[in-house]
Design a protein around this motif. Structure first.
Motif, PDB file in Angstrom:
ATOM      1  N   ALA A 215       0.834  -1.259  -0.037  1.00  0.00           N
ATOM      2  CA  ALA A 215       0.175   0.190   0.031  1.00  0.00           C
ATOM      3  C   ALA A 215       0.931   1.194   0.068  1.00  0.00           C
ATOM      4  O   ALA A 215       0.551   2.272  -0.546  1.00  0.00           O
ATOM      5  CB  ALA A 215      -0.912   0.187   1.026  1.00  0.00           C
ATOM      6  N   ALA A 216       1.955   1.419   0.799  1.00  0.00           N
ATOM      7  CA  ALA A 216       2.737   2.517   0.772  1.00  0.00           C
ATOM      8  C   ALA A 216       3.401   2.935  -0.705  1.00  0.00           C
ATOM      9  O   ALA A 216       3.596   3.872  -0.913  1.00  0.00           O
ATOM     10  CB  ALA A 216       3.813   2.252   1.919  1.00  0.00           C
ATOM     11  N   VAL A 217       4.071   1.675  -1.099  1.00  0.00           N
ATOM     12  CA  VAL A 217       4.723   1.799  -2.615  1.00  0.00           C
ATOM     13  C   VAL A 217       3.616   2.468  -3.290  1.00  0.00           C
ATOM     14  O   VAL A 217       3.812   3.484  -4.268  1.00  0.00           O
ATOM     15  CB  VAL A 217       5.218   0.410  -3.042  1.00  0.00           C
ATOM     16  CG1 VAL A 217       5.637   0.889  -4.508  1.00  0.00           C
ATOM     17  CG2 VAL A 217       6.480   0.139  -2.310  1.00  0.00           C
ATOM     18  N   ALA A 243       9.288   2.672   1.527  1.00  0.00           N
ATOM     19  CA  ALA A 243       8.704   3.162   0.101  1.00  0.00           C
ATOM     20  C   ALA A 243       9.532   4.444  -0.309  1.00  0.00           C
ATOM     21  O   ALA A 243       9.761   4.732  -1.448  1.00  0.00           O
ATOM     22  CB  ALA A 243       7.201   3.548   0.134  1.00  0.00           C
ATOM     23  N   LYS A 244       9.603   5.426   0.606  1.00  0.00           N
ATOM     24  CA  LYS A 244      10.456   6.525   0.245  1.00  0.00           C
ATOM     25  C   LYS A 244      11.712   6.151  -0.230  1.00  0.00           C
ATOM     26  O   LYS A 244      12.134   7.034  -1.184  1.00  0.00           O
ATOM     27  CB  LYS A 244      10.695   7.451   1.452  1.00  0.00           C
ATOM     28  CG  LYS A 244       9.421   8.327   1.950  1.00  0.00           C
ATOM     29  CD  LYS A 244       9.638   9.057   3.181  1.00  0.00           C
ATOM     30  CE  LYS A 244      11.136  10.039   3.388  1.00  0.00           C
ATOM     31  NZ  LYS A 244      10.960  10.636   4.742  1.00  0.00           N
ATOM     32  N   ARG A 245      12.620   5.465   0.460  1.00  0.00           N
ATOM     33  CA  ARG A 245      13.804   4.892  -0.141  1.00  0.00           C
ATOM     34  C   ARG A 245      13.740   4.509  -1.418  1.00  0.00           C
ATOM     35  O   ARG A 245      14.480   4.596  -2.228  1.00  0.00           O
ATOM     36  CB  ARG A 245      14.507   4.098   1.067  1.00  0.00           C
ATOM     37  CG  ARG A 245      14.875   5.132   2.314  1.00  0.00           C
ATOM     38  CD  ARG A 245      15.768   4.073   3.254  1.00  0.00           C
ATOM     39  NE  ARG A 245      15.390   2.686   3.706  1.00  0.00           N
ATOM     40  CZ  ARG A 245      14.585   2.765   4.753  1.00  0.00           C
ATOM     41  NH1 ARG A 245      14.480   3.859   5.470  1.00  0.00           N
ATOM     42  NH2 ARG A 245      14.026   1.706   5.226  1.00  0.00           N
ATOM     43  N   LYS A 246      12.764   3.415  -1.497  1.00  0.00           N
ATOM     44  CA  LYS A 246      12.776   2.558  -2.706  1.00  0.00           C
ATOM     45  C   LYS A 246      12.559   3.527  -3.938  1.00  0.00           C
ATOM     46  O   LYS A 246      12.952   3.315  -5.061  1.00  0.00           O
ATOM     47  CB  LYS A 246      11.566   1.498  -2.717  1.00  0.00           C
ATOM     48  CG  LYS A 246      11.331   0.667  -3.543  1.00  0.00           C
ATOM     49  CD  LYS A 246      10.261  -0.369  -3.506  1.00  0.00           C
ATOM     50  CE  LYS A 246      10.252  -1.597  -4.577  1.00  0.00           C
ATOM     51  NZ  LYS A 246       9.020  -2.666  -4.504  1.00  0.00           N
ATOM     52  N   LEU A 247      11.588   4.352  -3.700  1.00  0.00           N
ATOM     53  CA  LEU A 247      11.023   5.139  -4.962  1.00  0.00           C
ATOM     54  C   LEU A 247      11.908   6.549  -5.188  1.00  0.00           C
ATOM     55  O   LEU A 247      11.602   7.322  -5.733  1.00  0.00           O
ATOM     56  CB  LEU A 247       9.614   5.673  -4.865  1.00  0.00           C
ATOM     57  CG  LEU A 247       8.857   4.646  -4.909  1.00  0.00           C
ATOM     58  CD1 LEU A 247       7.233   4.770  -4.472  1.00  0.00           C
ATOM     59  CD2 LEU A 247       8.965   3.581  -6.040  1.00  0.00           C
ATOM     60  N   ASP A 271      13.838   8.862   8.186  1.00  0.00           N
ATOM     61  CA  ASP A 271      13.007   8.641   6.975  1.00  0.00           C
ATOM     62  C   ASP A 271      11.688   8.368   7.788  1.00  0.00           C
ATOM     63  O   ASP A 271      10.544   8.617   6.737  1.00  0.00           O
ATOM     64  CB  ASP A 271      13.243   7.246   6.568  1.00  0.00           C
ATOM     65  CG  ASP A 271      14.634   7.337   5.633  1.00  0.00           C
ATOM     66  OD1 ASP A 271      14.775   8.403   5.009  1.00  0.00           O
ATOM     67  OD2 ASP A 271      15.526   6.418   5.603  1.00  0.00           O
ATOM     68  N   LEU A 272      11.238   8.351   8.749  1.00  0.00           N
ATOM     69  CA  LEU A 272      10.004   8.494   9.606  1.00  0.00           C
ATOM     70  C   LEU A 272       9.984   9.764  10.266  1.00  0.00           C
ATOM     71  O   LEU A 272      11.141   9.954  11.183  1.00  0.00           O
ATOM     72  CB  LEU A 272       9.608   7.226  10.344  1.00  0.00           C
ATOM     73  CG  LEU A 272       8.208   7.085  10.525  1.00  0.00           C
ATOM     74  CD1 LEU A 272       7.898   5.588  11.164  1.00  0.00           C
ATOM     75  CD2 LEU A 272       7.430   8.134  11.841  1.00  0.00           C
TER      76      LEU A 272
END
Length: 349
Positions: A215-217, A243-247, A271-272
């Motif tokens: 859901a986050a991605v 998800a922030k890091r992945k994208l 990141d959070l």
């Protein structure tokens, strides 16, 4: 012969006096004076979630300090397994059950069965739908304001983006009352400040971790210009940080709940960004306090016992006031203070 009868009468009188004295001291004849062994069961929701690990550890320590036996079940977010676990404990005739199940309305059959068996069931975290709460047959509930937990994050978001009409989305935890209340609090405050809601993606609480990651991605990928995202539960906050890091979207601010074992590492990296902390363990300690008073003194459960307690709602920001560990700013002191109180009042040693 008369002497024998007289001796028997004297012995009978003496035994009677001893029995009366023992009763006056709170003991029955032959009672060693030790507290009765109790068995208290605890049914979690997603037991390997950060805040629930904090709860479980506090539960075991506190129950064992009372000389009682602690039983524990993690249904992994599966409400049917939670129902089965409570049914099992009721069949074992445990002395009491405590639970954090996210939607207590699904446990009405278990509440009624416990009421028939005279086994207390206490809700020590999650709230109840106002329309149905009074109709549920749980014994008592000692819970924080889930709405406030979300609203504080909405206020923090509004302050961080003051003067802008920032775009935000959220991980939709609509399956649970807790999730609904927290995200409503966040959305109400964000909209009040003029922020723009651009979307949400639902999470399946029965498959909490994988579903939350997906859901986050999906949320961030669908809205590449999003400024902020809210996660009602700690594990979803972790999902958004990943998800922030992945994208490669480092500028998205993530708001969630609790600087606990799940998301503490993500807060340390930044990141959070921001979470609400609250002394949730105090609700469990209060529930246990009500139990010991019920068992030891016959005291009725006080439905308003939480009213005068300060649960220390607090906004924790990465890089500003993150606690020194993942137990939160109050947990150890809270458990220590309740145990010390019980030791003094009930002579636990």
């Amino acid at each position: 012969m008369r002497s024998t009868h007289r001796t028997r009468r004297l012995l009978f009188a003496l035994v009677t006096v001893v029995a009366l004295l023992a009763t006056a001291c709170g003991q029955s004849p032959g009672d060693s004076g030790e507290r009765k062994q109790r068995t208290i069961a605890y049914v979690a929701v997603v037991g390997n979630g950060g805040i629930e690990t904090r709860f479980a550890d506090a539960f075991r320590r506190a129950v064992e300090s009372l000389g009682w036996k602690a039983l524990y079940t993690d249904p992994g977010g599966n409400l049917q397994k939670a129902q089965q676990a409570i049914d099992g404990y009721l069949n074992q005739n445990v002395d009491a059950i405590m639970t954090l199940v996210y939607d207590p309305s699904v446990l009405q059959a278990q509440f009624r069965s416990a009421k028939t068996k005279n086994i207390p069931i206490l809700l020590c975290c999650d709230d109840v739908e106002p329309a149905g709460g009074s109709q549920l047959d749980y014994t008592a509930r000692y819970v924080p304001s889930e709405y406030k937990i979300g609203a504080l994050m909405g206020q923090a978001f509004a302050e961080d983006f003051k003067g802008r009409r920032a775009k935000f989305g959220y991980i939709d935890s609509n399956q649970t009352f807790v999730g609904r209340q927290r995200q409503k609090g966040f959305i109400d405050e964000a909209k009040k400040a003029g922020m723009q809601l651009v979307g949400s993606v639902p999470v399946d609480i029965a498959n909490a971790f994988q579903s939350s990651d997906q859901a986050a991605v999906a949320l961030l990928r669908s809205h590449p210009d999003i400024d902020a995202a809210y996660a009602p539960f700690d594990f979803s906050g972790v999902s958004l940080a990943k998800a922030k890091r992945k994208l490669n979207m480092p500028d998205v601010k993530v708001y969630s709940a609790f600087a606990d074992a799940a998301n503490y590492p993500e807060m340390k990296t930044g990141d959070l960004n921001t979470v609400t902390e609250v002394d949730l363990v105090a609700t469990m300690m209060l529930a246990l306090d009500q139990l010991i008073r019920h068992f030891e003194n016959g005291t009725k459960f006080d439905p308003r016992a939480l009213d005068d307690m300060d649960l220390h709602y607090e906004v924790i920001k990465a890089g500003v006031n993150v606690p020194p560990d993942d137990q939160g700013p109050y947990t150890k002191a809270t458990v220590d203070s309740w145990i010390a109180k019980w030791e003094q009042e009930f002579d636990l040693k």
